[in-house]
Design an enzyme around this catalytic site. Sequence first.
Site, PDB file in Angstrom:
ATOM      1  N   ASP A  95      -2.328   2.327   9.187  1.00 37.37           N
ATOM      2  CA  ASP A  95      -1.153   2.152   8.331  1.00 37.37           C
ATOM      3  C   ASP A  95       0.156   2.127   9.107  1.00 37.37           C
ATOM      4  O   ASP A  95       1.238   2.049   8.500  1.00 37.37           O
ATOM      5  CB  ASP A  95      -1.126   3.228   7.237  1.00 37.37           C
ATOM      6  CG  ASP A  95      -2.234   2.979   6.219  1.00 37.37           C
ATOM      7  OD1 ASP A  95      -2.483   1.798   5.903  1.00 37.37           O
ATOM      8  OD2 ASP A  95      -2.865   3.949   5.765  1.00 37.37           O
ATOM      9  N   ASP A 145      -7.292  -2.851   2.573  1.00 42.31           N
ATOM     10  CA  ASP A 145      -5.861  -2.545   2.660  1.00 42.31           C
ATOM     11  C   ASP A 145      -5.263  -3.022   3.987  1.00 42.31           C
ATOM     12  O   ASP A 145      -4.076  -3.326   4.081  1.00 42.31           O
ATOM     13  CB  ASP A 145      -5.598  -1.029   2.549  1.00 42.31           C
ATOM     14  CG  ASP A 145      -6.492  -0.304   1.559  1.00 42.31           C
ATOM     15  OD1 ASP A 145      -7.617  -0.779   1.325  1.00 42.31           O
ATOM     16  OD2 ASP A 145      -6.084   0.745   1.040  1.00 42.31           O
ATOM     17  N   GLY A 162     -21.148  -2.038   3.029  1.00 45.13           N
ATOM     18  CA  GLY A 162     -19.874  -1.776   2.372  1.00 45.13           C
ATOM     19  C   GLY A 162     -19.991  -0.586   1.433  1.00 45.13           C
ATOM     20  O   GLY A 162     -21.078  -0.312   0.918  1.00 45.13           O
ATOM     21  N   THR A 172     -17.226   2.366  -1.076  1.00 47.35           N
ATOM     22  CA  THR A 172     -15.854   2.601  -1.551  1.00 47.35           C
ATOM     23  C   THR A 172     -15.374   3.979  -1.145  1.00 47.35           C
ATOM     24  O   THR A 172     -16.190   4.880  -0.896  1.00 47.35           O
ATOM     25  CB  THR A 172     -15.768   2.447  -3.083  1.00 47.35           C
ATOM     26  OG1 THR A 172     -14.384   2.283  -3.440  1.00 47.35           O
ATOM     27  CG2 THR A 172     -16.336   3.646  -3.839  1.00 47.35           C
ATOM     28  N   ARG A 190      -6.754  -1.866  -6.629  1.00 47.91           N
ATOM     29  CA  ARG A 190      -5.734  -1.972  -5.588  1.00 47.91           C
ATOM     30  C   ARG A 190      -6.272  -2.714  -4.361  1.00 47.91           C
ATOM     31  O   ARG A 190      -5.551  -3.472  -3.729  1.00 47.91           O
ATOM     32  CB  ARG A 190      -5.162  -0.609  -5.218  1.00 47.91           C
ATOM     33  CG  ARG A 190      -3.831  -0.773  -4.531  1.00 47.91           C
ATOM     34  CD  ARG A 190      -2.918   0.412  -4.605  1.00 47.91           C
ATOM     35  NE  ARG A 190      -3.498   1.619  -4.088  1.00 47.91           N
ATOM     36  CZ  ARG A 190      -3.911   2.631  -4.851  1.00 47.91           C
ATOM     37  NH1 ARG A 190      -3.815   2.562  -6.165  1.00 47.91           N
ATOM     38  NH2 ARG A 190      -4.429   3.700  -4.309  1.00 47.91           N
ATOM     39  N   TRP A 245      -4.460  -5.765  -2.684  1.00 50.46           N
ATOM     40  CA  TRP A 245      -4.138  -5.849  -1.239  1.00 50.46           C
ATOM     41  C   TRP A 245      -4.724  -7.144  -0.659  1.00 50.46           C
ATOM     42  O   TRP A 245      -4.131  -7.767   0.221  1.00 50.46           O
ATOM     43  CB  TRP A 245      -4.713  -4.669  -0.463  1.00 50.46           C
ATOM     44  CG  TRP A 245      -4.159  -3.286  -0.694  1.00 50.46           C
ATOM     45  CD1 TRP A 245      -4.892  -2.131  -0.818  1.00 50.46           C
ATOM     46  CD2 TRP A 245      -2.777  -2.855  -0.753  1.00 50.46           C
ATOM     47  NE1 TRP A 245      -4.060  -1.035  -0.965  1.00 50.46           N
ATOM     48  CE2 TRP A 245      -2.762  -1.442  -0.931  1.00 50.46           C
ATOM     49  CE3 TRP A 245      -1.564  -3.534  -0.679  1.00 50.46           C
ATOM     50  CZ2 TRP A 245      -1.571  -0.704  -1.031  1.00 50.46           C
ATOM     51  CZ3 TRP A 245      -0.383  -2.794  -0.784  1.00 50.46           C
ATOM     52  CH2 TRP A 245      -0.385  -1.409  -0.961  1.00 50.46           C
TER      53      TRP A 245
END
Length: 396
Positions: A113, A174, A232, A234, A246, A250
Amino acid sequence: MLNNINKEQLREVTTPVVDRNKIHDELTSARNHVLELISRNLTEFGEKYPAETCVNGYYPLTENVEWTTSFWTGQLWLAWEMSGEDKFRIMAEKHVRSFGLRIAGRHDTNTHDLGFLYTLSCVPAWRLTANREARGFSLLAAEALLERYHAQAHIIQAWGDLNDPQQAGRMIIDCNMNLPLLYWASEQTGDPRFADAAQQHVRHAARYLVRSDASTYHTYYMDVITGAPKYGNTQQGYTDDSCWSRGQAWGIYGFLLSYIYTGDREMVELSKRLANYFLNRLPDDAVCHWDLSLLGTDALRDSSSAAIAVCGLLELIKHLPLTDPDRESYHQWAMRIMSSLTKDYLARHSDAGNGLLKHSVYHLADNKGVDECCSWGDYFYVEALVRMTQPWKPYW
Ligand code: GLY
Protein backbone atom coordinates in the site's frame (compact mmCIF):
# COMPACT_ATOMS: atom_id res chain seq x y z
CA MET A 1 -5.65 -13.54 -22.10
CA LEU A 2 -9.30 -12.41 -22.34
CA ASN A 3 -10.62 -15.33 -24.38
CA ASN A 4 -11.66 -17.29 -21.32
CA ILE A 5 -13.39 -14.39 -19.59
CA ASN A 6 -17.14 -13.99 -19.82
CA LYS A 7 -18.48 -11.08 -21.86
CA GLU A 8 -21.62 -10.50 -19.86
CA GLN A 9 -24.01 -7.98 -21.45
CA LEU A 10 -24.43 -4.79 -19.46
CA ARG A 11 -28.02 -4.26 -18.30
CA GLU A 12 -29.76 -0.93 -18.70
CA VAL A 13 -29.38 1.49 -15.83
CA THR A 14 -32.23 1.35 -13.31
CA THR A 15 -33.94 4.73 -12.91
CA PRO A 16 -31.81 6.54 -15.49
CA VAL A 17 -30.58 9.98 -14.48
CA VAL A 18 -31.86 11.76 -17.56
CA ASP A 19 -31.91 15.22 -16.10
CA ARG A 20 -28.28 16.26 -16.28
CA ASN A 21 -29.05 19.77 -15.04
CA LYS A 22 -30.58 18.35 -11.89
CA ILE A 23 -27.59 16.17 -11.10
CA HIS A 24 -25.28 19.05 -11.88
CA ASP A 25 -27.09 21.18 -9.27
CA GLU A 26 -27.03 18.30 -6.76
CA LEU A 27 -23.29 17.85 -7.21
CA THR A 28 -22.49 21.55 -7.09
CA SER A 29 -24.21 21.81 -3.75
CA ALA A 30 -22.48 18.60 -2.57
CA ARG A 31 -19.14 20.18 -3.49
CA ASN A 32 -19.74 23.16 -1.21
CA HIS A 33 -20.96 20.90 1.54
CA VAL A 34 -17.94 18.59 1.26
CA LEU A 35 -15.57 21.56 1.37
CA GLU A 36 -17.20 22.61 4.63
CA LEU A 37 -16.79 19.11 6.07
CA ILE A 38 -13.13 18.88 5.02
CA SER A 39 -12.53 22.34 6.43
CA ARG A 40 -14.09 21.34 9.75
CA ASN A 41 -11.96 18.16 9.82
CA LEU A 42 -8.83 20.19 9.08
CA THR A 43 -9.42 22.03 12.34
CA GLU A 44 -10.41 18.88 14.26
CA PHE A 45 -7.59 16.63 13.04
CA GLY A 46 -4.79 19.21 13.25
CA GLU A 47 -1.56 17.48 12.23
CA LYS A 48 -2.89 14.02 13.10
CA TYR A 49 -4.50 11.56 10.70
CA PRO A 50 -7.87 9.85 10.80
CA ALA A 51 -7.66 6.11 11.45
CA GLU A 52 -8.80 3.70 8.70
CA THR A 53 -12.47 3.95 9.67
CA CYS A 54 -14.72 5.73 12.12
CA VAL A 55 -15.65 4.11 15.41
CA ASN A 56 -19.21 4.97 16.40
CA GLY A 57 -19.22 7.73 13.81
CA TYR A 58 -15.90 9.42 14.68
CA TYR A 59 -12.38 8.88 13.39
CA PRO A 60 -9.87 8.07 16.12
CA LEU A 61 -6.77 10.18 15.39
CA THR A 62 -3.39 8.58 14.73
CA GLU A 63 0.19 9.33 13.74
CA ASN A 64 1.20 8.61 10.14
CA VAL A 65 0.86 4.80 10.37
CA GLU A 66 -1.17 2.10 8.62
CA TRP A 67 -2.22 2.02 4.95
CA THR A 68 -4.85 4.77 4.82
CA THR A 69 -3.38 8.08 6.05
CA SER A 70 -2.92 9.41 2.51
CA PHE A 71 -6.67 9.30 1.86
CA TRP A 72 -6.91 12.31 4.16
CA THR A 73 -3.94 14.02 2.46
CA GLY A 74 -5.57 13.26 -0.90
CA GLN A 75 -8.77 14.96 0.26
CA LEU A 76 -6.72 18.02 1.22
CA TRP A 77 -5.17 18.18 -2.25
CA LEU A 78 -8.59 17.79 -3.86
CA ALA A 79 -10.04 20.47 -1.57
CA TRP A 80 -7.21 22.80 -2.60
CA GLU A 81 -7.91 22.08 -6.27
CA MET A 82 -11.63 22.73 -5.75
CA SER A 83 -11.34 25.88 -3.69
CA GLY A 84 -7.89 27.37 -4.22
CA GLU A 85 -7.78 27.95 -0.43
CA ASP A 86 -4.21 27.83 0.84
CA LYS A 87 -5.05 26.26 4.20
CA PHE A 88 -5.61 22.91 2.47
CA ARG A 89 -2.31 23.02 0.57
CA ILE A 90 -0.37 24.11 3.66
CA MET A 91 -1.60 21.11 5.68
CA ALA A 92 -1.01 18.74 2.74
CA GLU A 93 2.57 20.03 2.59
CA LYS A 94 3.03 19.29 6.29
CA HIS A 95 1.85 15.76 5.52
CA VAL A 96 4.45 15.50 2.76
CA ARG A 97 7.20 16.05 5.32
CA SER A 98 5.66 13.39 7.53
CA PHE A 99 5.53 10.94 4.61
CA GLY A 100 9.18 11.80 3.94
CA LEU A 101 10.17 10.84 7.48
CA ARG A 102 8.06 7.71 7.26
CA ILE A 103 9.74 6.37 4.14
CA ALA A 104 13.25 7.50 5.14
CA GLY A 105 12.88 5.66 8.46
CA ARG A 106 10.88 2.80 6.91
CA HIS A 107 8.20 3.14 9.58
CA ASP A 108 5.30 0.79 8.88
CA THR A 109 6.24 0.43 5.21
CA ASN A 110 6.18 -3.37 4.91
CA THR A 111 3.15 -3.27 2.60
CA HIS A 112 2.22 -2.92 -1.05
CA ASP A 113 0.00 0.00 0.00
CA LEU A 114 3.01 2.27 -0.40
CA GLY A 115 1.25 2.93 -3.71
CA PHE A 116 -1.87 4.37 -2.09
CA LEU A 117 0.24 6.14 0.54
CA TYR A 118 2.56 8.02 -1.79
CA THR A 119 0.37 8.39 -4.90
CA LEU A 120 -2.13 10.50 -2.94
CA SER A 121 0.30 12.48 -0.78
CA CYS A 122 3.74 13.14 -2.29
CA VAL A 123 3.02 12.52 -5.99
CA PRO A 124 0.32 15.25 -6.07
CA ALA A 125 2.73 17.59 -4.29
CA TRP A 126 5.11 17.03 -7.19
CA ARG A 127 2.45 17.13 -9.89
CA LEU A 128 0.64 20.21 -8.56
CA THR A 129 3.40 22.28 -6.98
CA ALA A 130 6.64 20.84 -8.42
CA ASN A 131 7.81 20.00 -4.87
CA ARG A 132 11.14 18.23 -5.53
CA GLU A 133 11.42 16.82 -2.02
CA ALA A 134 8.04 15.16 -2.50
CA ARG A 135 9.27 13.68 -5.78
CA GLY A 136 12.28 12.22 -3.94
CA PHE A 137 10.10 10.73 -1.18
CA SER A 138 7.84 9.16 -3.81
CA LEU A 139 10.86 7.60 -5.52
CA LEU A 140 12.07 6.17 -2.21
CA ALA A 141 8.61 4.68 -1.73
CA ALA A 142 8.70 3.20 -5.24
CA GLU A 143 12.07 1.56 -4.40
CA ALA A 144 10.56 0.06 -1.25
CA LEU A 145 7.54 -1.19 -3.21
CA LEU A 146 9.79 -2.74 -5.84
CA GLU A 147 11.52 -4.75 -3.10
CA ARG A 148 8.22 -6.61 -2.67
CA TYR A 149 8.37 -7.96 -6.23
CA HIS A 150 9.00 -11.72 -6.44
CA ALA A 151 11.01 -12.16 -9.62
CA GLN A 152 10.13 -15.84 -10.00
CA ALA A 153 6.40 -15.45 -9.35
CA HIS A 154 6.22 -12.07 -11.16
CA ILE A 155 3.99 -10.52 -8.52
CA ILE A 156 4.19 -7.90 -5.79
CA GLN A 157 3.48 -9.41 -2.40
CA ALA A 158 0.62 -7.65 -0.68
CA TRP A 159 1.17 -7.98 3.00
CA GLY A 160 3.75 -8.87 5.60
CA ASP A 161 7.34 -9.95 5.57
CA LEU A 162 8.61 -11.41 2.30
CA ASN A 163 9.69 -14.57 4.14
CA ASP A 164 6.45 -15.05 6.06
CA PRO A 165 5.13 -18.42 4.80
CA GLN A 166 1.50 -17.28 5.35
CA GLN A 167 1.95 -14.25 3.09
CA ALA A 168 4.81 -15.09 0.69
CA GLY A 169 3.66 -14.94 -2.92
CA ARG A 170 0.20 -13.59 -2.07
CA MET A 171 -1.12 -10.95 -4.44
CA ILE A 172 -4.42 -9.14 -4.03
CA ILE A 173 -6.71 -7.32 -6.44
CA ASP A 174 -6.33 -4.05 -4.47
CA CYS A 175 -2.68 -3.89 -5.62
CA ASN A 176 -3.73 -2.68 -9.07
CA MET A 177 -4.20 0.72 -7.44
CA ASN A 178 -0.62 0.63 -6.11
CA LEU A 179 1.00 0.12 -9.52
CA PRO A 180 0.82 3.75 -10.74
CA LEU A 181 3.60 4.64 -8.27
CA LEU A 182 5.88 2.18 -10.07
CA TYR A 183 4.96 3.34 -13.59
CA TRP A 184 5.43 6.93 -12.48
CA ALA A 185 8.87 6.13 -11.02
CA SER A 186 10.02 4.71 -14.36
CA GLU A 187 8.71 7.77 -16.18
CA GLN A 188 10.59 10.03 -13.77
CA THR A 189 13.90 8.16 -13.69
CA GLY A 190 14.06 6.39 -17.04
CA ASP A 191 14.77 3.20 -15.07
CA PRO A 192 12.50 0.50 -16.56
CA ARG A 193 12.65 -1.85 -13.52
CA PHE A 194 9.65 -0.27 -11.81
CA ALA A 195 7.33 -0.34 -14.82
CA ASP A 196 8.50 -3.84 -15.81
CA ALA A 197 7.54 -5.18 -12.39
CA ALA A 198 4.17 -3.39 -12.52
CA GLN A 199 3.43 -4.77 -15.95
CA GLN A 200 4.34 -8.33 -15.00
CA HIS A 201 2.23 -8.04 -11.86
CA VAL A 202 -0.84 -6.72 -13.64
CA ARG A 203 -0.65 -9.49 -16.26
CA HIS A 204 -0.56 -12.07 -13.49
CA ALA A 205 -3.40 -10.30 -11.69
CA ALA A 206 -5.47 -10.42 -14.89
CA ARG A 207 -4.70 -14.08 -15.39
CA TYR A 208 -5.20 -15.41 -11.88
CA LEU A 209 -7.30 -12.94 -9.87
CA VAL A 210 -9.99 -12.58 -12.54
CA ARG A 211 -12.25 -15.61 -12.82
CA SER A 212 -13.83 -16.79 -16.04
CA ASP A 213 -17.18 -15.15 -15.17
CA ALA A 214 -15.41 -11.76 -14.80
CA SER A 215 -15.73 -11.77 -11.02
CA THR A 216 -12.54 -11.56 -8.96
CA TYR A 217 -10.79 -13.36 -6.17
CA HIS A 218 -9.69 -11.04 -3.41
CA THR A 219 -6.32 -12.76 -3.06
CA TYR A 220 -4.26 -15.36 -4.93
CA TYR A 221 -1.12 -17.29 -3.97
CA MET A 222 1.81 -17.93 -6.28
CA ASP A 223 4.72 -20.25 -5.46
CA VAL A 224 7.67 -17.91 -5.00
CA ILE A 225 10.24 -20.62 -5.76
CA THR A 226 8.75 -22.18 -8.89
CA GLY A 227 6.48 -19.31 -9.98
CA ALA A 228 3.53 -21.74 -10.27
CA PRO A 229 -0.01 -20.53 -9.54
CA LYS A 230 -1.46 -22.06 -6.36
CA TYR A 231 -4.98 -21.00 -5.37
CA GLY A 232 -7.27 -18.05 -4.75
CA ASN A 233 -9.12 -17.20 -1.56
CA THR A 234 -10.55 -14.23 0.28
CA GLN A 235 -9.51 -12.12 3.21
CA GLN A 236 -12.45 -9.73 3.48
CA GLY A 237 -15.11 -11.21 1.20
CA TYR A 238 -18.09 -13.43 2.07
CA THR A 239 -16.55 -16.70 0.89
CA ASP A 240 -13.48 -17.71 -1.11
CA ASP A 241 -15.52 -18.03 -4.29
CA SER A 242 -17.84 -15.04 -3.80
CA CYS A 243 -17.07 -11.62 -5.23
CA TRP A 244 -16.03 -9.04 -2.64
CA SER A 245 -17.45 -5.75 -3.89
CA ARG A 246 -14.47 -3.60 -3.08
CA GLY A 247 -12.08 -5.98 -4.78
CA GLN A 248 -14.20 -5.80 -7.93
CA ALA A 249 -14.22 -1.99 -7.71
CA TRP A 250 -10.42 -1.89 -7.23
CA GLY A 251 -10.22 -4.08 -10.34
CA ILE A 252 -12.49 -1.88 -12.49
CA TYR A 253 -10.42 1.19 -11.69
CA GLY A 254 -7.03 -0.45 -11.26
CA PHE A 255 -6.72 -2.36 -14.53
CA LEU A 256 -7.47 0.89 -16.35
CA LEU A 257 -4.67 2.66 -14.51
CA SER A 258 -2.23 0.19 -16.03
CA TYR A 259 -3.71 0.94 -19.47
CA ILE A 260 -2.97 4.63 -18.99
CA TYR A 261 0.74 3.92 -18.55
CA THR A 262 1.17 0.93 -20.89
CA GLY A 263 -1.39 1.48 -23.67
CA ASP A 264 -2.43 -2.19 -23.38
CA ARG A 265 -6.07 -2.17 -24.66
CA GLU A 266 -6.73 -5.53 -23.01
CA MET A 267 -6.75 -3.67 -19.70
CA VAL A 268 -9.62 -1.49 -20.92
CA GLU A 269 -11.58 -4.54 -22.06
CA LEU A 270 -10.93 -6.21 -18.72
CA SER A 271 -12.15 -3.16 -16.85
CA LYS A 272 -15.36 -3.24 -18.94
CA ARG A 273 -15.99 -6.89 -18.17
CA LEU A 274 -15.46 -6.35 -14.45
CA ALA A 275 -17.70 -3.28 -14.59
CA ASN A 276 -20.51 -5.21 -16.27
CA TYR A 277 -20.32 -7.92 -13.62
CA PHE A 278 -20.44 -5.26 -10.88
CA LEU A 279 -23.23 -3.12 -12.38
CA ASN A 280 -25.39 -6.15 -13.11
CA ARG A 281 -25.42 -7.02 -9.40
CA LEU A 282 -26.53 -3.78 -7.78
CA PRO A 283 -29.65 -3.35 -5.65
CA ASP A 284 -32.32 -0.78 -6.49
CA ASP A 285 -30.52 2.25 -5.13
CA ALA A 286 -27.40 1.26 -7.13
CA VAL A 287 -25.12 1.14 -4.06
CA CYS A 288 -23.64 -2.34 -3.78
CA HIS A 289 -23.85 -4.73 -0.87
CA TRP A 290 -20.44 -5.38 0.68
CA ASP A 291 -20.20 -8.61 -1.33
CA LEU A 292 -21.83 -8.84 -4.76
CA SER A 293 -23.04 -12.37 -4.04
CA LEU A 294 -25.37 -10.93 -1.38
CA LEU A 295 -27.72 -9.22 -3.84
CA GLY A 296 -31.33 -9.87 -2.82
CA THR A 297 -30.49 -10.06 0.90
CA ASP A 298 -30.52 -7.36 3.55
CA ALA A 299 -26.71 -7.43 3.79
CA LEU A 300 -25.01 -4.13 4.57
CA ARG A 301 -23.95 -1.81 1.77
CA ASP A 302 -20.39 -0.76 1.09
CA SER A 303 -20.62 2.84 -0.08
CA SER A 304 -16.82 3.00 -0.45
CA SER A 305 -16.91 0.37 -3.23
CA ALA A 306 -19.62 2.39 -4.93
CA ALA A 307 -17.49 5.56 -4.85
CA ILE A 308 -14.42 3.71 -6.18
CA ALA A 309 -16.54 2.21 -8.98
CA VAL A 310 -17.84 5.67 -9.96
CA CYS A 311 -14.25 6.92 -10.34
CA GLY A 312 -13.39 3.81 -12.36
CA LEU A 313 -16.41 4.25 -14.65
CA LEU A 314 -15.63 7.92 -15.23
CA GLU A 315 -12.06 7.00 -16.13
CA LEU A 316 -13.28 4.14 -18.34
CA ILE A 317 -15.51 6.44 -20.39
CA LYS A 318 -12.47 8.58 -21.23
CA HIS A 319 -10.79 5.63 -22.93
CA LEU A 320 -13.74 4.24 -24.90
CA PRO A 321 -14.47 5.33 -28.45
CA LEU A 322 -17.67 7.36 -28.88
CA THR A 323 -19.02 4.42 -30.86
CA ASP A 324 -18.70 1.97 -27.95
CA PRO A 325 -22.26 0.66 -27.40
CA ASP A 326 -21.92 0.71 -23.59
CA ARG A 327 -20.27 4.09 -23.22
CA GLU A 328 -23.46 6.04 -22.49
CA SER A 329 -24.70 3.35 -20.08
CA TYR A 330 -21.49 3.57 -18.07
CA HIS A 331 -22.01 7.31 -17.81
CA GLN A 332 -25.64 6.83 -16.73
CA TRP A 333 -24.57 4.27 -14.13
CA ALA A 334 -21.87 6.59 -12.77
CA MET A 335 -24.45 9.40 -12.39
CA ARG A 336 -27.03 7.04 -10.91
CA ILE A 337 -24.64 5.72 -8.23
CA MET A 338 -23.29 9.19 -7.48
CA SER A 339 -26.76 10.63 -7.17
CA SER A 340 -27.72 7.90 -4.69
CA LEU A 341 -24.52 8.38 -2.66
CA THR A 342 -25.10 12.12 -2.54
CA LYS A 343 -28.75 11.90 -1.52
CA ASP A 344 -28.65 9.03 0.96
CA TYR A 345 -25.07 8.34 2.06
CA LEU A 346 -23.32 11.72 2.30
CA ALA A 347 -23.12 12.91 5.92
CA ARG A 348 -25.13 16.01 6.81
CA HIS A 349 -24.17 18.65 9.38
CA SER A 350 -26.93 17.27 11.58
CA ASP A 351 -25.33 13.78 11.69
CA ALA A 352 -23.28 12.89 14.74
CA GLY A 353 -19.84 12.02 13.37
CA ASN A 354 -16.98 13.38 11.29
CA GLY A 355 -16.77 11.10 8.25
CA LEU A 356 -18.08 12.11 4.83
CA LEU A 357 -19.56 8.97 3.28
CA LYS A 358 -21.67 6.84 5.59
CA HIS A 359 -22.34 3.09 5.45
CA SER A 360 -19.18 1.35 4.36
CA VAL A 361 -17.83 -2.01 5.45
CA TYR A 362 -14.10 -2.49 5.98
CA HIS A 363 -13.84 -6.06 7.29
CA LEU A 364 -17.05 -7.67 8.41
CA ALA A 365 -15.61 -10.95 9.68
CA ASP A 366 -13.15 -9.05 11.89
CA ASN A 367 -15.86 -6.58 12.96
CA LYS A 368 -13.71 -3.66 11.79
CA GLY A 369 -15.32 -0.56 10.33
CA VAL A 370 -18.74 -2.16 9.91
CA ASP A 371 -21.39 0.32 8.72
CA GLU A 372 -19.09 3.26 9.42
CA CYS A 373 -17.42 5.94 7.32
CA CYS A 374 -13.96 4.99 6.08
CA SER A 375 -11.11 7.19 4.93
CA TRP A 376 -10.93 5.76 1.39
CA GLY A 377 -14.71 5.98 0.95
CA ASP A 378 -14.47 9.68 1.84
CA TYR A 379 -11.52 10.17 -0.53
CA PHE A 380 -13.09 8.42 -3.54
CA TYR A 381 -16.41 10.20 -3.05
CA VAL A 382 -14.54 13.52 -3.23
CA GLU A 383 -12.49 12.34 -6.22
CA ALA A 384 -15.73 11.38 -8.00
CA LEU A 385 -17.23 14.74 -7.18
CA VAL A 386 -14.21 16.57 -8.58
CA ARG A 387 -14.23 14.38 -11.69
CA MET A 388 -17.89 15.23 -12.27
CA THR A 389 -17.69 18.94 -11.67
CA GLN A 390 -14.41 20.28 -13.07
CA PRO A 391 -11.54 19.33 -15.38
CA TRP A 392 -9.11 17.25 -13.32
CA LYS A 393 -5.80 15.49 -13.93
CA PRO A 394 -5.65 12.29 -11.85
CA TYR A 395 -2.95 11.83 -9.20
CA TRP A 396 -2.77 8.13 -10.15
N1 GLY B 1 -7.19 -2.39 0.53
C1 GLY B 1 -7.90 -2.85 1.66
C2 GLY B 1 -9.36 -2.69 1.54
O1 GLY B 1 -9.86 -2.29 0.49
O2 GLY B 1 -10.04 -2.98 2.52
